[in-house]
Design a protein around this motif. Structure first.
Motif, PDB file in Angstrom:
ATOM      1  N   GLY A  46      43.483  -3.415 -26.050  1.00 24.98           N
ATOM      2  CA  GLY A  46      42.014  -3.333 -26.082  1.00 24.98           C
ATOM      3  C   GLY A  46      41.631  -2.248 -25.832  1.00 24.98           C
ATOM      4  O   GLY A  46      41.731  -1.584 -25.212  1.00 24.98           O
ATOM      5  N   GLY A  47      40.628  -1.018 -26.523  1.00 24.37           N
ATOM      6  CA  GLY A  47      39.749  -0.445 -26.425  1.00 24.37           C
ATOM      7  C   GLY A  47      41.029   0.976 -27.202  1.00 24.37           C
ATOM      8  O   GLY A  47      39.993   2.356 -27.268  1.00 24.37           O
ATOM      9  N   ARG A  48      41.847   0.771 -27.315  1.00 26.00           N
ATOM     10  CA  ARG A  48      42.687   0.956 -27.963  1.00 26.00           C
ATOM     11  C   ARG A  48      41.962   1.668 -30.151  1.00 26.00           C
ATOM     12  O   ARG A  48      41.408   0.529 -30.166  1.00 26.00           O
ATOM     13  N   ARG A  49      41.805   2.672 -30.715  1.00 29.87           N
ATOM     14  CA  ARG A  49      41.363   2.646 -32.148  1.00 29.87           C
ATOM     15  C   ARG A  49      41.776   2.155 -33.367  1.00 29.87           C
ATOM     16  O   ARG A  49      43.363   1.661 -32.789  1.00 29.87           O
ATOM     17  N   GLY A  50      41.279   1.506 -33.723  1.00 30.89           N
ATOM     18  CA  GLY A  50      42.051   0.076 -34.527  1.00 30.89           C
ATOM     19  C   GLY A  50      41.791  -1.496 -34.213  1.00 30.89           C
ATOM     20  O   GLY A  50      42.247  -2.031 -34.679  1.00 30.89           O
ATOM     21  N   PHE A  51      41.672  -0.943 -32.533  1.00 34.09           N
ATOM     22  CA  PHE A  51      41.956  -2.274 -32.112  1.00 34.09           C
ATOM     23  C   PHE A  51      40.823  -2.898 -30.990  1.00 34.09           C
ATOM     24  O   PHE A  51      40.197  -3.132 -29.906  1.00 34.09           O
ATOM     25  N   ASN A  52      39.701  -2.905 -31.276  1.00 30.98           N
ATOM     26  CA  ASN A  52      38.157  -3.079 -30.846  1.00 30.98           C
ATOM     27  C   ASN A  52      37.353  -4.493 -31.208  1.00 30.98           C
ATOM     28  O   ASN A  52      37.673  -4.943 -32.544  1.00 30.98           O
ATOM     29  N   PRO A  53      37.675  -4.789 -30.616  1.00 29.13           N
ATOM     30  CA  PRO A  53      36.877  -6.350 -30.736  1.00 29.13           C
ATOM     31  C   PRO A  53      35.144  -6.833 -32.113  1.00 29.13           C
ATOM     32  O   PRO A  53      34.885  -7.603 -31.897  1.00 29.13           O
TER      33      PRO A  53
END
Lengths: 247, 232
Positions: A46-53
């Motif tokens: 979570g929080g990485r670019r492209g893995f945003n809820p």
């Protein structure tokens, strides 16, 4: 209208599918597993670019279509469960019988929508706090959710009425009209996308916001128009149920 | 002259190419227990559905308790639909609650008496019931209503012998207490013949024969014999 009997009709309709879902343990097992996988995945990546809820909000595009199913099922289950004889011979007008189904479906939809938005908000909060981003991101997400809620509120009565009308037309002498209804629906279905394309500047940054520069005034007109259309479709369903049903 | 509970004049109904009713005429006297008899597809269920306003005639008129059938007249009719099931999510208690809230003339105490008599329990779930148990529950919901007209479409269809006996006992008990007009469509003539005062024999959507059962018996033999004569 006698509010007492309408309240009982509503309660009956509202409980029918809730009971069914509640009794399905596999449904709750799937929900628990999906939530657990999401929590773990967001905890790790979570929080990485492209893995945003926040991107999970895109599933709300499916929600109005899900409401077609809810409206359709509210009618169709009387035939699939072989209870239509009881339902159609109740000493209440077709308008009242159908209104109870429509209202129960809408309330079911609203509750599901609020739960879905709530779960998404919790996931965004969880990710923000876990990865040290503070509450600002969650506050921005509330703004996004409000926009999606507006679009959902516009579309859901129309979609529910469409599902009900389709189910009743299928059981009537007017069955041949069904393809025409789907064609009209397919044309109108993308109306919010068209408004967005029309109002969006040529080069805009990537965002999950539906309306990047505030809600255009056309949206309010579309909202009112869709509610009117929902009322029209509901009236069609009542008329066909009254005059042209085949049982 | 006896007043009619149900009167039909030249009723016609088609489903596509199939003719369900063809110039059907009948006068069913008030206060009688009437047998609606005939082979499958003879128009019995269509006629019963017309009484409740579920089906509209293509031509002709039907009057029920002196009025045109509509959702309003259904307040005076307890109807057991053909091939019906009860709401799957209910328990027996919820079925009784449903009846008490939505069906005019529904007597809750009477419903519980019938449910007890028919061997059902308050907490039984409809989803786990046998077909016979479900049929008994549906019959209890109908018989618990104190209304002028009771219409039972195939109450014994697909039901085991013991359930049938319980249902017939409940019907006899119910008819002795009330002065309702009752219509029963059935193929189980031997078990139910003693219930009937009046009979209507359907054949290809027409009224092949109708009349007082005692008079018919005197002229043509038992109801079963007449059935064999007409359709055998």
């Amino acid at each position: 209208m006698n509010i007492g009997t309408f309240a009982h009709l509503f309660k009956h309709e509202f409980r029918m599918d809730i009971r069914r879902v509640y009794a399905r343990t596999w449904f709750w097992a799937y929900a628990a597993v999906i939530l657990a996988v999401l929590l773990v995945a967001l905890g790790v990546w979570g929080g990485r670019r492209g893995f945003n809820p926040q991107y999970l909000i895109y599933f709300m595009y499916a929600f109005p279509f899900f409401m077609i199913g809810v409206g359709h099922r509210a009618l169709n289950r009387e035939w699939s469960d072989q209870t239509y004889g009881w339902w159609l011979t109740l000493p209440y007008s077709r308008f009242r019988l159908l209104l109870a189904k429509f209202a129960a479906s809408l309330v079911q939809g609203m509750i599901l929508g609020v739960i879905a938005f709530g779960v998404l908000l919790v996931l965004v909060l969880y990710t923000s706090l876990l990865h040290g981003k503070g509450l600002g991101e969650a506050a921005d997400f509330v703004q996004i959710e409000l926009q999606y809620m507006l679009v959902t509120a516009a579309a859901v009565p129309f979609m529910t009425a469409l599902g009900m009308a389709a189910a009743i037309i299928w059981r009537s002498k007017a069955k041949g009209l069904l393809p025409l209804i789907w064609i009209v629906f397919g044309t109108l279905g993308n109306i919010f996308n068209w408004i967005n394309l029309y109002t969006r500047p040529e080069k805009s940054e990537s965002t999950v916001l539906l309306f990047q520069h505030g809600i255009p005034p056309e949206v309010w007109a579309v909202l009112a128009g869709m509610w009117l259309l929902a009322g029209g479709l509901f009236a069609v369903a009542v008329y066909i149920c009254k005059k042209h049903l085949i049982v | 002259m006896t007043q009619s509970a149900i009167s039909a004049e030249d009723l016609c109904k088609r489903y596509g190419k199939k003719i369900a009713l063809a110039d059907f005429r009948v006068d069913i006297p008030r206060g009688t227990v009437t047998a609606i008899l005939g082979p499958n597809g003879a128009g019995k269920s269509t006629f019963m559905r017309m009484i409740t306003g579920m089906v509209r005639p293509d031509r002709g008129t039907v009057t029920v308790l002196g009025r045109k059938p509509s959702w309003k007249t259904n307040a005076s009719i307890a109807y057991l639909p053909d091939r019906a099931r009860w709401f799957g999510g209910h328990t027996v208690r919820q079925a009784v609650e449903w009846g008490s809230k939505l069906l005019p003339g529904f007597q809750t105490d009477r419903a519980w008496e019938l449910i007890d008599m028919l061997g059902l329990g308050a907490d039984q779930e409809v989803a786990g019931m046998s077909k016979g148990q479900e049929a008994r529950l549906m019959l209890a919901v109908c018989l618990a209503r104190d209304v002028p007209l009771l219409v039972l479409d195939e109450p014994f269809s697909g039901i085991d012998m013991l359930s049938r006996e319980k249902i017939v006992a409940a019907l006899i008990d119910s008819f002795s207490e009330r002065s309702q007009t009752v219509l029963i469509s059935t193929h189980e003539i031997a078990e139910t013949e003693s219930l009937f005062d009046y009979a209507v024999f359907f054949a290809e959507g027409r009224n092949a024969l109708s009349g007082d059962v005692e008079e018919l018996r005197a002229r043509r033999g038992s109801v079963q014999d007449i059935y064999r004569q007409l359709y055998g």
